[in-house]
Design an enzyme around this catalytic site. Structure first.
Site, PDB file in Angstrom:
ATOM      1  N   PRO A  15      -7.895  11.539   0.324  1.00  0.00           N
ATOM      2  CA  PRO A  15      -7.220   9.865   0.697  1.00  0.00           C
ATOM      3  C   PRO A  15      -6.230  10.094   1.466  1.00  0.00           C
ATOM      4  CG  PRO A  15      -7.128  10.864  -1.527  1.00  0.00           C
ATOM      5  CD  PRO A  15      -7.566  12.384  -1.095  1.00  0.00           C
ATOM      6  N   ASN A  16      -6.071   8.932   2.962  1.00  0.00           N
ATOM      7  CA  ASN A  16      -5.273   8.938   3.518  1.00  0.00           C
ATOM      8  C   ASN A  16      -4.394   9.971   4.683  1.00  0.00           C
ATOM      9  OD1 ASN A  16      -3.615   5.983   2.407  1.00  0.00           O
ATOM     10  ND2 ASN A  16      -3.657   7.592   0.487  1.00  0.00           N
ATOM     11  N   ARG A  23       1.627   8.345  10.228  1.00  0.00           N
ATOM     12  CA  ARG A  23       3.233   7.920   9.875  1.00  0.00           C
ATOM     13  C   ARG A  23       3.249   9.037   9.387  1.00  0.00           C
ATOM     14  NH1 ARG A  23       1.070   4.503   5.019  1.00  0.00           N
ATOM     15  NH2 ARG A  23       3.058   5.755   4.463  1.00  0.00           N
ATOM     16  N   TYR A  28       4.768  15.158   7.718  1.00  0.00           N
ATOM     17  CA  TYR A  28       2.848  15.552   7.971  1.00  0.00           C
ATOM     18  C   TYR A  28       2.749  15.601   9.258  1.00  0.00           C
ATOM     19  CZ  TYR A  28       2.278  13.704   3.335  1.00  0.00           C
ATOM     20  OH  TYR A  28       2.455  13.716   1.478  1.00  0.00           O
ATOM     21  N   ASN A  79      -8.097  20.638   1.033  1.00  0.00           N
ATOM     22  CA  ASN A  79      -6.683  19.328   0.889  1.00  0.00           C
ATOM     23  C   ASN A  79      -7.167  17.928   0.285  1.00  0.00           C
ATOM     24  OD1 ASN A  79      -4.522  18.166   0.752  1.00  0.00           O
ATOM     25  ND2 ASN A  79      -3.410  18.770   2.735  1.00  0.00           N
ATOM     26  N   ALA A  82      -4.177  13.248  -2.093  1.00  0.00           N
ATOM     27  CA  ALA A  82      -3.066  12.487  -4.095  1.00  0.00           C
ATOM     28  C   ALA A  82      -4.101  13.007  -5.063  1.00  0.00           C
ATOM     29  CB  ALA A  82      -2.633  11.429  -4.007  1.00  0.00           C
ATOM     30  N   HIS A  85      -3.265  15.452  -7.179  1.00  0.00           N
ATOM     31  CA  HIS A  85      -2.700  15.845  -9.265  1.00  0.00           C
ATOM     32  C   HIS A  85      -3.540  15.132  -9.843  1.00  0.00           C
ATOM     33  CE1 HIS A  85       0.392  17.228  -5.731  1.00  0.00           C
ATOM     34  NE2 HIS A  85      -0.313  16.310  -5.197  1.00  0.00           N
ATOM     35  N   ASP A  92     -13.728  19.885 -11.946  1.00  0.00           N
ATOM     36  CA  ASP A  92     -15.492  19.702 -12.211  1.00  0.00           C
ATOM     37  C   ASP A  92     -16.221  20.312 -10.886  1.00  0.00           C
ATOM     38  OD1 ASP A  92     -14.304  19.577 -14.477  1.00  0.00           O
ATOM     39  OD2 ASP A  92     -14.715  17.724 -15.452  1.00  0.00           O
ATOM     40  N   GLU A 103      -7.407  25.664  -1.556  1.00  0.00           N
ATOM     41  CA  GLU A 103      -6.625  24.948  -1.984  1.00  0.00           C
ATOM     42  C   GLU A 103      -5.284  24.741  -0.873  1.00  0.00           C
ATOM     43  OE1 GLU A 103      -3.889  24.442  -5.419  1.00  0.00           O
ATOM     44  OE2 GLU A 103      -3.770  22.450  -5.305  1.00  0.00           O
ATOM     45  N   HIS A 105      -2.347  22.552   1.479  1.00  0.00           N
ATOM     46  CA  HIS A 105      -0.903  21.326   1.396  1.00  0.00           C
ATOM     47  C   HIS A 105      -0.520  21.418   2.491  1.00  0.00           C
ATOM     48  CE1 HIS A 105      -2.758  19.542  -2.174  1.00  0.00           C
ATOM     49  NE2 HIS A 105      -2.436  20.971  -3.036  1.00  0.00           N
ATOM     50  N   ILE A 106      -0.482  20.511   3.117  1.00  0.00           N
ATOM     51  CA  ILE A 106       0.645  20.167   4.968  1.00  0.00           C
ATOM     52  C   ILE A 106       2.067  20.716   4.146  1.00  0.00           C
ATOM     53  CG2 ILE A 106       1.487  19.063   6.736  1.00  0.00           C
ATOM     54  CD1 ILE A 106      -1.177  17.507   6.057  1.00  0.00           C
ATOM     55  N   SER A 107       2.588  19.439   3.198  1.00  0.00           N
ATOM     56  CA  SER A 107       3.701  20.252   2.274  1.00  0.00           C
ATOM     57  C   SER A 107       3.880  20.650   1.327  1.00  0.00           C
ATOM     58  CB  SER A 107       4.282  18.693   2.101  1.00  0.00           C
ATOM     59  OG  SER A 107       3.931  17.885   1.267  1.00  0.00           O
ATOM     60  N   ARG A 112       8.214  18.088  -3.997  1.00  0.00           N
ATOM     61  CA  ARG A 112       8.617  17.149  -3.626  1.00  0.00           C
ATOM     62  C   ARG A 112       8.800  16.438  -4.957  1.00  0.00           C
ATOM     63  NH1 ARG A 112       4.094  15.418   0.061  1.00  0.00           N
ATOM     64  NH2 ARG A 112       5.436  13.402   0.406  1.00  0.00           N
ATOM     65  N   ARG A 116       3.784  15.651  -8.573  1.00  0.00           N
ATOM     66  CA  ARG A 116       2.709  15.925  -7.567  1.00  0.00           C
ATOM     67  C   ARG A 116       3.132  17.496  -7.686  1.00  0.00           C
ATOM     68  NH1 ARG A 116       2.038  12.762  -2.808  1.00  0.00           N
ATOM     69  NH2 ARG A 116       3.965  11.359  -2.711  1.00  0.00           N
TER      70      ARG A 116
HETATM   71  O1  CA2 Z   1       1.015  18.094   1.702  1.00  0.00           O
HETATM   72  C1  CA2 Z   1      -0.314  17.854   1.672  1.00  0.00           C
HETATM   73  O2  CA2 Z   1      -1.279  18.005   1.923  1.00  0.00           O
HETATM   74  C2  CA2 Z   1      -0.097  16.997   0.440  1.00  0.00           C
HETATM   75  O3  CA2 Z   1      -1.577  16.740   0.011  1.00  0.00           O
HETATM   76  C3  CA2 Z   1      -0.766  15.298   1.187  1.00  0.00           C
HETATM   77  C4  CA2 Z   1      -0.525  14.638   0.420  1.00  0.00           C
HETATM   78  C5  CA2 Z   1      -0.009  14.343  -1.198  1.00  0.00           C
HETATM   79  O4  CA2 Z   1       0.118  13.679  -2.033  1.00  0.00           O
HETATM   80  C6  CA2 Z   1       0.360  15.546  -1.540  1.00  0.00           C
HETATM   81  O5  CA2 Z   1       0.855  15.463  -2.764  1.00  0.00           O
HETATM   82  C7  CA2 Z   1      -0.067  16.768  -0.850  1.00  0.00           C
HETATM   83  C8  CA2 Z   1      -0.673  12.726   1.076  1.00  0.00           C
HETATM   84  C9  CA2 Z   1      -1.587  12.418   2.402  1.00  0.00           C
HETATM   85  C10 CA2 Z   1      -1.475  11.499   2.712  1.00  0.00           C
HETATM   86  O6  CA2 Z   1      -1.226  11.781   4.051  1.00  0.00           O
HETATM   87  C11 CA2 Z   1      -0.752  10.648   4.694  1.00  0.00           C
HETATM   88  C12 CA2 Z   1      -0.359  11.626   6.390  1.00  0.00           C
HETATM   89  C13 CA2 Z   1       0.115  10.566   7.789  1.00  0.00           C
HETATM   90  C14 CA2 Z   1       0.554   9.277   7.193  1.00  0.00           C
HETATM   91  C15 CA2 Z   1       0.739   9.022   5.131  1.00  0.00           C
HETATM   92  C16 CA2 Z   1      -0.115   9.670   4.593  1.00  0.00           C
END
Ligand code: CA2
Length: 149
Positions: A15-16, A23, A28, A79, A82, A85, A92, A103, A105-107, A112, A116
């Site tokens: 998601p997102n 954004r 990111y 990836n 959210a 978490h 499963d 797995e 993750h960008i960050s 954080r 997370r």
């Molecule tokens: O660091 C990552 O890749 C995360 O998986 C990104 C998730 C976050 O919930 C994880 O804790 C770490 C959030 C993705 C939201 O992506 C956006 C990208 C651009 C603008 C807004 C949200």
């Protein structure tokens, strides 16, 4: 899994992540999801693997794709956003996948908020990558291709 799919990687974004580059560039980066998927397809071509790119904002759809990967892919790079978490359902489904799981993750979630710091994906994963930004994606595709032999 049939022989034809032994060199396919399913790349799943949760998601997102469709908002990448649109954004929160300070977290990111400025590259879009289409950019990232393009780099991964090229990295796959260079390494002789097909990369099947998917993104969903819906937990159940991701679960269904992981089930599909049991028959169509040798590896999953995920990836889960959210859902990393929160989702026992994705945990499963991954448990039932017999190939390589990465797995990504960008960050670095550990730097954080505390919510997370838990990953339900981690205990299912062959490898984890976090904190290198989006440039890690094509590197991970190359590394998984080498793992597949
Ligand atoms: O660091 C990552 O890749 C995360 O998986 C990104 C998730 C976050 O919930 C994880 O804790 C770490 C959030 C993705 C939201 O992506 C956006 C990208 C651009 C603008 C807004 C949200």
């Amino acid at each position: 899994m049939s022989g034809a799919e032994t060199r396919k990687i399913m790349l799943i974004h949760g998601p997102n992540l469709n908002l990448l580059g649109k954004r929160e560039p300070e977290i990111y980066g400025a590259d879009t999801l289409a950019d990232v998927e393009g780099w991964c397809r090229v990295a796959g071509e260079d390494a002789g693997v097909a990369v099947d790119c998917r993104q969903s904002n819906h937990e159940g759809e991701i679960v269904t794709w992981i089930h599909e990967a049991r028959d169509t892919a040798a590896a999953i790079v995920i990836n889960a956003g959210a859902y990393t978490h929160t989702s026992i359902a994705i945990h499963d489904a991954l448990r039932a996948f017999e190939g390589v799981i990465v797995e990504l993750h960008i960050s670095n979630p550990h730097l954080r908020e505390s919510f997370r710091h838990i990953s339900h994906i981690g205990p299912t994963a062959t490898a984890q990558v976090a904190g290198f930004g989006v440039k890690a994606y094509p590197k991970v595709i190359g590394a998984v291709a080498r793992m597949l032999g």
